[in-house]
Design an enzyme around this catalytic site. Structure first.
Site, PDB file in Angstrom:
ATOM      1  N   ASP A 121      -9.342 -10.252   5.542  1.00 31.91           N
ATOM      2  CA  ASP A 121      -8.982  -8.839   5.392  1.00 31.91           C
ATOM      3  C   ASP A 121      -7.817  -8.688   4.417  1.00 31.91           C
ATOM      4  O   ASP A 121      -6.829  -8.010   4.696  1.00 31.91           O
ATOM      5  CB  ASP A 121      -8.628  -8.237   6.756  1.00 31.91           C
ATOM      6  CG  ASP A 121      -8.626  -6.713   6.730  1.00 31.91           C
ATOM      7  OD1 ASP A 121      -9.215  -6.138   5.799  1.00 31.91           O
ATOM      8  OD2 ASP A 121      -8.035  -6.098   7.633  1.00 31.91           O
ATOM      9  N   ASP A 134       0.826  -1.200   0.000  1.00 34.39           N
ATOM     10  CA  ASP A 134       0.000   0.000   0.000  1.00 34.39           C
ATOM     11  C   ASP A 134       0.864   1.256   0.000  1.00 34.39           C
ATOM     12  O   ASP A 134       0.632   2.194  -0.777  1.00 34.39           O
ATOM     13  CB  ASP A 134      -0.912  -0.036   1.232  1.00 34.39           C
ATOM     14  CG  ASP A 134      -1.712   1.237   1.399  1.00 34.39           C
ATOM     15  OD1 ASP A 134      -2.448   1.590   0.469  1.00 34.39           O
ATOM     16  OD2 ASP A 134      -1.597   1.879   2.456  1.00 34.39           O
TER      17      ASP A 134
END
EC number: 2.7.11.1
Length: 1214
Positions: A1038, A994
């Site tokens: 997740d 990310d």
């Protein structure tokens, strides 16, 4: 100069055309027009329930009849023309497939009105022959579909008004006649960008243009061509991007109405040019993504505004402006749902001379309503709910506004005695009072109705009102809704309230009400739709009169002490959607007639004393529940995950006006340590005819077999039959429960095997068959191997993952539950274990006493050290009562770390200081720790931990610690200290994907395509290992780019696997987004079932793959508005603009562009809305393998696929 012969010929021709156009058309026989109308009736009107066209008969009206001019709905021109000039069949309830051919053949027809019928079909045949005299066409509010053909009304050169709104038209277009002045295409399904652009380009003479409530996407075109427009409405579409700079500044001078609400427009509008708004009277920009640190000051130019709506942008902030004082014509001001802060300006009260509606709700306003608002003598609607207002302004200011009709002040901090008496005295016209979710106390005034005769809604939930419910409320003859839930009321429900003639909603749950429910329901009318009086102390039986309430939608009587059986007649309640009778003392049989309730989607009868068999007829309504929204009321669902501690699958509450934090104090929540709270505004929306979605019959005394007919409930999401006395086998038909998310058959006497077809249930995420007599192997397909062994406990004949392999003899002979021999052996083994434990406990006591004496002297020193730990970081510690915290060992899975203690972790992180904090997320804070031997580890400190679930924590850590794979971040150890939980991981040099992709300032490396490809395959390999090679199989729950870490070699390592399941067991009140994953990565099916599956992980992986391909974040309002990366990519693919998806830095090499498209195809397969059509992670790896066959690189290095596992060394995995 004489004209040339060709020119003269042309002029003569044009003259002839004009003469022909202006001259009256030759008269046609009355019989021909009548025949055309009758042809329309035969072709289009299949149903005329009211006989509206009964007069359409030849010869009607006598021998000298002027038929068809005498027919209903037909008008003719005056003599001598006498031809049909208008056909008006509006609102006649006519139905059939519309054929306009015959009507459009009427040469003098000027007005055609078919509004408000049930005509269906498309308009492909509607092509009038010239000359066409039509001036007005209105076919709105029907059921037309298909596209508009280019020939539609094309020859109609004098057409001025077209209204096709409220249909199902999907696109197309038609050329506008220059004469067109009004076009309404609102409330269709139009998505054709060409039609949108054409509408703006061809609107030269159009004054009214309404394209609202369609599916138009893309940017809003400029208004330059619409020089005559006075009203423009493009609200509630899917348009996005910034607003055209000249939308208002260069708008036509005549523009008075501009509505762009409910789109995805974004951008900073603080400096927006409103120069052309001098004549605007209505401006609505609400519910977009517009931002500004203040209300745009340019609005000061719009002083003629009567309505200004900027609600729901959420990014508008700062103080409320004072320049609106100059808007002397303003009658409606709505700035709700933004981020405005501070106090309400005193100056705003000065514009109240004419203002009728003021909505400042759902902001962050503080203080009180200024006294200047007492001047608002025309104010009828005041909504200040959802702020942080306080003080006594209700009594001192609001009560002086005599014109007030609606008052909404819910979700504020208003304290003190409830202000109903002063409101009733000062505001006699009040129809709606909403004071819910404040801190009001006192009693409800007994003479309220005499002061407020027009009162329709009395909403006082979530306060601290006490006393009894006054019977005099029954004098409010217009009262429709009463909500007194979550207060401290006692006593009985007055019969007078039950008899109210217009009552629709009666909600009084979570009080201390008692006595019997009056048996006079719907005795004075059948308007009652909602009866929610659960969680009180009602006794007696369910009143038989309830079956007279034929309009009931939601009935909740749960959590009382009702006795007796369910009265007959419930099958007559055809609108009943939710029936909750759980947690009472009811007995008798489960009524079979409930299967006749065609709208019933939620049936909860758990925790009663029902006996007998489960009626097969319960499934009788499967496939009969009609499409559309079943219930639009706000709800909260408390999902129970605590097993036997809290009976039932969960509880559904009516949730209007209740604060979530107050609900968290409710006994049904805090007594159940693993309860989750979900909230929403609709219970369910079916696109096709559906079935029940929730059926809970657990904790009763039901016997017999499970009816196979329950397998017909294809929309069923929760089925709980646990804790009964059911026998027989699990029906094979359960494999048809394609939507099932939770299936609990535990604690019965079921036998036989688990049907293999259950492995094909893709939504299944909660499965429990423990404590039965089941035998045979657990099916290895689908989700069944991902559940913990406890879900299969006490079925001594079951085997296979996650239990021991089949053929492995259990310790006591593998006899079924309840076998006498088995019991004797268990008792014998228990005695031996008991003796051994007694000896062990004595030894441990002696050792412990010695250690306590040795350590007593150093305890104060150690405690002082702990108290001196740095507190500069974000971490907080709960170590009270923990003895010798520094010497607590870290449980480790790697030999070099075997002697690690909590003291070492403190030293390596400088007391977990802010300097060592390297990240934080949904599960905790992460610190970088350098140990004495020079090695570096990452330490995660869990958040949301309540001190419960020690056993679950240890068991989960021991399981996760044994999982080793080169594409997973290994857990090196864990530590429990007081209420704190620490996890020790291998440190990853390059951090998360990310950060590397989306935060260039912090990124330590730049990723080219070869690196991204390597990461895509590595993370897929790690996820596939979790799904297919771990025992038990693990659902990540997740998966996202921040959980893909990069090591020294830029190899992808999936992190936080198992954490969602762990936190699910530890945290009592996580949000939906935390439970299911992260917004932008959550699969669409989660919002139906709230359940996590392997196919959900596949969807989340598809989002990560899109990030690698596009370089974009999953959610970015500046890029996508209210849309997200997945929606944007799907739109680009649909519009054949896939090349715009890829990160520009990846498209430099033309030779590699084809590979990008192949990876995009894989991503789109992972993102299919239907879980059963998504590939498994093994199949994803197989697709990658296929792409690499012709490649020089070998980033799959040895990956092979076996029947059910992944192997990277050429040998079959366990």
């Amino acid at each position: 100069m004489a004209a040339s012969p060709p020119f003269m010929a042309a002029a003569a021709f044009l003259t002839l055309v004009v003469v022909l156009f202006r001259a009256p058309a030759p008269a046609i026989a009355v019989g021909e027009e009548a025949a055309a109308l009758l042809a329309f009736r035969r072709a289009s009107v299949a149903d005329d329930p009211d006989g509206a066209l009964a007069s359409w008969v030849l010869g009607a009206g006598g021998a000298n009849s002027t038929a068809p001019c005498s027919w209903d709905g037909v008008s003719c021109a005056p003599p001598p023309d006498g031809r049909v000039a208008a056909v008006d069949l509006s609102g006649m309830s006519l139905a059939g497939e519309l054929r306009l051919d015959a009507l459009l053949a009427l040469p003098a027809l000027q007005r055609l009105n078919l509004r408000g019928n049930a005509f269906y079909g498309n308009l492909s045949h509607a092509a009038p022959s010239p000359p066409c005299a039509l001036v007005e066409v209105d076919i709105s509010s029907n059921a037309l579909n298909g596209t508009l053909p280019p020939s539609f009304l094309a020859p109609c050169g004098v057409l001025r008004s077209v209204n096709l709104s409220r249909n199902g038209l999907a696109g197309g277009g038609f050329p506008f006649a220059p004469s067109l002045r009004s076009l309404d295409l609102s409330r269709n399904r139009l998505a054709d960008a060409g039609l949108l652009n054409y509408s703006f380009a061809g609107c030269h003479g159009v004054g009214y243009l309404n394209l609202s409530a369609n599916l138009f996407a893309g940017r809003l075109p400029e208004l330059a061509a619409c020089s005559a427009v006075t009203t423009l409405d493009v609200s509630w579409n899917h348009m996005s991007g910034g607003l055209p700079p000249g939308l208002v500044a260069t708008a036509p001078a005549n523009l008075t109405y501009l509505n762009i609400a409910g789109n995805n427009f974004t951008g900073d509008v603080s400096g927006y040019d409103f120069g052309g708004c001098a004549n605007l009277t209505v401006l609505d920009w609400s519910y977009n993504g517009l931002s500004s640190t203040r209300l745009p000051p340019g609005l000061i130019n719009c002083r003629r505004l009567e309505t200004l709506e900027m609600s729901g942008n959420k990014l508008l902030s700062g103080a409320l402006p004072t320049f609106l004082v100059g808007f002397s014509s303003l009658r409606r001001l709505a700035l709700a749902g933004n981020e405005f802060t501070g106090a309400i300006p005193v100056e705003l009260g000065q514009l109240c001379g004419r203002i009728v509606e003021l909505d400042l709700s759902s902001n962050r306003l503080v203080g009180a309503l200024p006294a200047s608002f007492a001047k608002c003598k025309s104010l009828e609607v005041l909504d200040l709910g959802g702020n942080q207002l306080a003080g006594d302004f209700v009594a001192s200011v609001v009560s002086t506004i005599a014109s007030l009709r609606e008052l909404r002040l819910s979700f504020n901090n208003i304290t003190g005695v409830n202000p109903l008496p002063v409101l009733a005295a000062g505001c006699p016209l009040l129809e709606v009072i909403d004071l819910g979710s404040n801190e009001l106390d006192g009693e409800i005034m007994p003479d309220l109705c005499s002061s407020l005769p027009s009162l329709r809604k009395l909403l006082l939930p979530n306060n601290y009102l006490n006393g009894t419910v006054p019977p005099s409320l029954g004098d409010c003859a217009n009262l429709e809704s009463i909500d007194l839930s979550f207060n401290l009321l006692v006593g009985k429900i007055p019969t007078e309230i039950i008899r109210l003639p217009k009552i629709v909603d009666l909600v009084m749950w979570a009080n201390g009400l008692s006595g019997e429910i009056p048996d006079v329901l719907c005795s004075n009318g059948t308007t009652l739709e909602t009866l929610v009086i659960s969680y009180n102390n009602f006794t007696g039986s369910i009143p038989r009169s309830i079956t007279k309430c034929v309009n009931l939608i939601w009935v909740s009587l749960s959590g009382n002490r009702l006795t007796g059986s369910v009265p007959g007649g419930f099958g007559k309640l055809q609108k009943l959607a939710i029936l909750q009778l759980n947690k009472n003392l009811l007995s008798g049989h489960v009524p079979a007639e409930l299967g006749s309730c065609n709208n019933l989607i939620w049936l909860d009868l758990n925790s009663n004393s029902f006996t007998g068999t489960i009626p097969p007829q319960l499934a009788g309504q499967a496939g009969l529940v009609p499409g559309g929204i079943v219930s639009g009321k706000q709800f909260a669902f408390l999902r129970n995950e605590a097993g036997n501690i809290c009976p039932g699958a969960g509880v559904l509450f009516e949730f209007f006006g209740i604060r979530p934090e107050r609900l968290a104090e409710f006994p049904a929540v805090h007594l159940c340590p693993s309860t989750r709270i979900y909230t929403g505004t609709t219970v369910y929306t079916f696109t096709n005819n559906g079935s029940m979605i929730f059926l809970d019959l657990s904790y009763n005394g039901l016997t017999g077999t499970i009816p196979g007919s329950l397998g017909n409930m294809m929309y069923l999401q929760v089925l709980n039959l646990g804790h009964n006395e059911l026998n027989g086998t699990i029906p094979d038909a359960f494999q048809n429960l394609k939507s099932i998310g939770a299936l609990d058959l535990s604690n019965n006497q079921l036998s036989g095997g688990i049907p293999p077809g259950l492995g094909g249930l893709n939504f299944l995420a909660d499965f429990d068959v423990s404590n039965n007599n089941l035998t045979g192997p657990i099916p290895s397909s689908g989700q069944l191997t991902t559940f913990p062994p406890s879900r299969y406990d006490n079925n001594n004949g079951l085997c296979g993952i996650p239990l021991p392999p089949c053929g492995h003899n259990p310790p006591w002979g593998g006899r079924p539950r309840g076998s006498p021999d088995g019991k004797r052996k268990v008792i014998g083994a228990s005695i031996l274990v008991g003796v051994a434990l007694s000896v062990l406990i004595l030894l441990l006591l002696l050792v412990t006493l010695c250690k306590l004496r040795m350590n007593q002297k150093t305890e104060e020193v150690r405690t002082g050290y702990v108290e001196s730990l740095p507190t500069s970081g974000t971490s907080s510690w709960k170590l009270s009562g923990v003895r010798e915290p520094l010497s607590i060992n870290v449980a480790t899975f790697e030999k070099p770390l075997r002697k690690l203690t909590f003291a070492h972790l403190l030293e390596a992180t400088n007391g977990f200081s802010a300097e060592t904090l390297i990240g934080s997320g949904g599960f905790g804070e992460v610190y970088k720790a350098k140990l004495k031997d020079g090695s570096v580890v990452a330490i995660k400190k869990l958040i949301h931990f309540t001190g419960q679930g020690d056993r679950e924590f240890t068991a989960e850590m021991e399981t996760i610690g044994k999982i080793k794979h080169r594409n997973l971040v290994p857990l090196l150890g864990y530590c429990k200290i007081g209420d704190e939980r620490l996890l020790v991981y291998e440190y990853m040099k390059h951090g998360s994907l990310d950060v590397v992709l989306h935060d260039k300032a912090k990124a330590s490396v730049k990723l080219d395509w070869s690196a991204r490809k390597k990461i895509a395959i590595g993370s897929a390999r790690g996820l596939a290992f979790l799904h297919h090679s771990c025992i038990p199989h693990i659902i990540h729950r997740d998966m996202k780019s921040s959980n893909v870490l990069l090591d020294n070699n830029l190899d992808a390592r999936v992190s936080d696997f198992g954490m969602a399941r762990l936190m699910n067991a530890l945290d009592t009140h996580l949000s939906v987004s935390t439970l299911a994953g992260t917004p932008g990565y959550v699969p669409p099916e989660y919002y139906q079932s709230f359940r996590c599956t392997t196919k959900g992980d596949v969807y989340s992986y598809g989002v990560v793959l899109l990030e690698l391909l596009s370089g974009k974040k999953p959610i970015d309002p500046t890029e996508f508005g209210d849309n997200n990366l997945v929606g944007w990519v799907k739109q680009m693919v649909k519009e054949n603009r896939s090349s715009e998806i890829f990160d520009p830095t990846l498209t430099d090499r033309k030779s590699g562009e084809a590979e990008l498209y192949q990876y995009l195809k894989i991503a789109c397969e992972c993102l299919d809305d239907r879980p059963n059509r998504r590939p498994t992670m093994i199949q994803v790896m197989a697709m990658f393998k296929e792409l690499q066959l012709d490649s020089d690189s070998d980033i799959l290095d040895g990956f092979s696929i076996n029947s059910s596992t992944i192997d990277e060394s050429g040998e079959k995995s366990m």
